[in-house]
Write a protein that holds these residues in place. Structure first.
Motif: not given
Length: 115
Positions: A60-61, A11-20, A54-58
């Motif tokens: 894995g991002a 949501p903050h636009g500074r990191a991305f996550v691989v969902k699949q 490695t921790r918090g809401m982000d």
């Protein structure tokens, strides 16, 4: 779009996550890269200086200070590490990870592309 469901910005636009990861490896990576294994993809991220949260809401991002949505010109300043380490993997230090919700201004995301 497949891309929307397999990778997304936080949501903050500074990191991305691989969902699949499996979908990314099977359908996206072959379109853009020689290697098609997810593990190889994450190794390349590390070689380009991306860090994994490695921790918090982000957790894995991945983030890089020069990889931001809507600002492709910044990526020209990124440098790839030629040889990564000595085979010894350093443990991440969660206390040094950024908190993008508290310490940074949000980056506006470009409008979604129409298929």
């Amino acid at each position: 779009l497949i891309e929307t469901f397999s990778i997304d910005w936080m949501p903050h636009g500074r990191a991305f996550v691989v969902k699949q990861p499996k979908l990314l490896a099977a359908q996206i990576l072959p379109r853009f890269f020689k290697q098609t294994k997810y593990l190889s993809f994450t190794r390349q991220l590390n070689l380009w200086g991306f860090r994994r949260i490695t921790r918090g809401m982000d957790a894995g991002a991945y983030y890089h200070p020069l990889f931001l949505p809507g600002r492709p010109h910044l990526t020209m300043r990124m440098k790839r590490i030629k040889i990564k380490g000595t085979g010894v993997r350093l443990s991440p230090d969660p206390s040094k990870e950024p908190n993008f919700y508290r310490d940074f201004e949000a980056v506006s995301r470009p409008p979604a592309r129409n298929p």
